[in-house]
Design an enzyme around this catalytic site. Structure first.
Site, PDB file in Angstrom:
ATOM      1  CB  CYS A 116      -6.829   3.439  -0.453  1.00  0.00           C
ATOM      2  SG  CYS A 116      -5.307   3.855   0.421  1.00  0.00           S
ATOM      3  CG  HIS A 176     -10.616   1.316   1.473  1.00  0.00           C
ATOM      4  ND1 HIS A 176      -9.870   2.461   1.547  1.00  0.00           N
ATOM      5  CD2 HIS A 176     -11.775   1.597   2.123  1.00  0.00           C
ATOM      6  CE1 HIS A 176     -10.531   3.396   2.200  1.00  0.00           C
ATOM      7  NE2 HIS A 176     -11.691   2.889   2.559  1.00  0.00           N
ATOM      8  CG  ASP A 213      -2.923   1.276  -2.804  1.00  0.00           C
ATOM      9  OD1 ASP A 213      -1.697   1.496  -2.703  1.00  0.00           O
ATOM     10  OD2 ASP A 213      -3.720   1.456  -1.865  1.00  0.00           O
ATOM     11  CG  ASP A 234      -2.036   0.979   1.188  1.00  0.00           C
ATOM     12  OD1 ASP A 234      -1.943   1.945   0.419  1.00  0.00           O
ATOM     13  OD2 ASP A 234      -3.020   0.790   1.916  1.00  0.00           O
TER      14      ASP A 234
END
Length: 501
Positions: free
Chosen positions: A52, A102, A289, A12
């Site tokens: 995200c 997410h 991402d 991430d």
């Protein structure tokens, strides 16, 4: 031919330009560096939205954000949008997710047969952007505490999460190899590091010294920044508040440590593949991402189309199948769905919409596409901010802000903006005409506003009365775990042992 397993590992907020697989870098990542040396590395891979949730919704679906309502970090991801997990299940794969994706809304699976952990981020609509009040800064927005408090730590929320993510992923691989049959799997392992806050245990902090940490290039004055960059400084409360140089260095040092932490976890997964005999039959894909500005241009976090924010790592490791090579063409994470389908020897459904294009030609050393479209409609915007990346050029398009044009081949750090130069007027005019033909900005603007208003209303309503969470609850049936009286003891011990006696 036997179909290969797919292990898809995500980090991430990992900025590709800072990594040793892409540039001379002090970041220590021996496991990923080995995979890069022996795999196919994409030198110009991008997210399709530098935030995200929108990025991940596009990644799993292969469709651009405006097509699926992926406007911000509280956007509802509709259950009827096909994902790579749906495709692979139809092709006979077991599909599992360990870690972050997410997903917002009541469907928390989106085609995965099982999620091994909950998510680190909320599944509700509480983080919706509000274009009706563009000058109001919500309390949940990023601020600079991540930088001002940067340094070593013993434990964090994110360490708790990633430790569980990797443990559950390893357990999934152990369980898979002990089960009968040869059904292939697609396991997605999605960690939350090196996402801020910029803090990491001392063992990783001490991999680096202050002298190892390159500082950002001298930033432009606030008044010289493009309007979106100026809005971002206000969004995360950095306007007219210069950061101490030592905290900038600390934040970058902790970030480098977090990248090494990710690499160590990749190493654990690789070792588990070796221990279980799955390594030869498993294709490994590593990506992310979005990136992190890390103080470059005076900016932090993501939310812009500059390289540090929008470029992601992407490598495919399958030495028996694809020769080691570098791919210079611009590709995106929207291309992963059709690529996974191709790797699983399946066919795309011609009746379903798709923006991504298979990377198989690139993997096989043939000519593939060299083009990325991106869309951003979240924090810091008051109107859609779009991007086209093709050949040497990146074009950033807005109807409210001045458009931006960069030549990344000759100016990889995006120091010279070309839109006003006479020599580039024909190119700029062509990009502008293409963008206006591709995107109906008034219509998209209207859709975003309508979605924001609906979600704000629903979020405020659901906060009243009895809370019913959408957050994924991983269920464990304790009656089937370990040693139980309804299971023959010898049979249980034999089946649980690997390799079996």
């Amino acid at each position: 031919m036997k179909r290969k397993n797919i292990l898809f590992i995500m980090a991430d907020q990992m900025a590709a330009p800072m990594l040793p697989m892409y540039a001379s870098s002090p970041v220590k990542m021996p496991h990923l560096s080995r995979l890069a040396a022996e795999g196919v590395v994409f030198d110009a891979a991008y997210c399709n939205s530098p935030l995200c949730a929108p990025s991940r919704f596009t990644l799993v679906s292969g469709q651009l954000p405006s097509k699926i309502g992926a406007y911000d970090n509280a956007a509802d991801f509709p259950a009827d949008v096909p994902t790579y997990a749906h495709y692979l299940r139809r092709l006979g794969y077991r599909t599992a997710l360990s870690g972050k994706m997410h997903f917002c809304g009541p469907d928390q699976l989106h085609g995965y047969e099982e999620r091994l952990t909950s998510d680190i981020y909320p599944a509700d609509y509480g983080w919706a952007v509000n274009w009706d009040e563009p000058d109001v800064r919500p309390t949940w927005y990023h601020n600079m505490s991540s930088v001002l408090q940067a340094g070593p730590c013993v434990r964090t929320n994110q360490l708790d999460f990633d430790e569980e993510v990797v443990f559950k992923a390893q357990q999934y691989l152990f369980d898979h190899v002990r089960e009968e049959g040869d059904q292939p799997f697609c396991l997605t392992v999605s960690m939350t590091h090196p996402h801020d806050p910029y803090t990491i245990p001392k063992s990783y902090w001490n991999l680096y010294s202050d002298d190892d940490i390159p500082m950002p290039h001298a930033p432009l004055a606030q008044s010289e920044l493009d309007p979106h960059s100026q809005r971002l400084l206000k969004v995360y409360d950095l306007w007219d508040k210069p950061l101490p140089a030592n905290k900038i260095r600390d934040a970058r040092r902790a970030y480098f440590g977090a990248c090494s932490y990710i690499d160590d976890n990749v190493g654990k997964l690789l070792q588990t593949l070796e221990d279980t005999g799955l390594a030869e039959d498993t294709i490994i894909v590593f990506s992310g991402d979005h990136g992190d500005m890390l103080g470059e241009r005076g900016l932090w976090y993501k939310m812009h189309w500059f390289e540090m924010s929008a470029r992601v790592p992407l490598l495919v490791y399958a030495p028996g199948q694809f020769k080691a090579r570098r791919v210079k063409d611009a590709v995106s994470t929207a291309d992963l769905l059709p690529t996974f389908v191709a790797l699983a020897q399946g066919q795309l459904d011609a009746g379903l919409p798709l923006d991504g294009r298979s990377l198989l030609p690139h993997l096989q050393g043939e000519r593939g596409h060299d083009e990325v479209f991106g869309e951003y409609m979240a924090e810091g915007t008051n109107s859609p901010l779009m991007m086209i990346r093709r050949g040497a050029y990146k074009f950033i398009y807005s109807e409210r802000d001045p458009c931006l044009l960069y030549d990344l081949h000759n100016d990889p750090k995006e120091q010279e903006e070309l839109s006003q130069l006479l020599a580039h007027q024909d190119l700029f005019t062509a990009f502008l005409a293409e963008a206006r033909a591709k995107w109906d900005i008034p219509a998209i603007h209207h859709q975003v506003l309508a979605s924001q208003r609906r979600r704000r209303f629903v979020a405020e309503s659901l906060a009243i009365g009895k809370l019913k969470s959408w957050d994924h609850q991983p269920l464990v049936d304790a009656s089937q775990q370990y040693m139980r009286n309804h299971i023959d003891l010898d049979d249980l011990e034999r089946k649980a042992r690997y390799p079996q006696p």
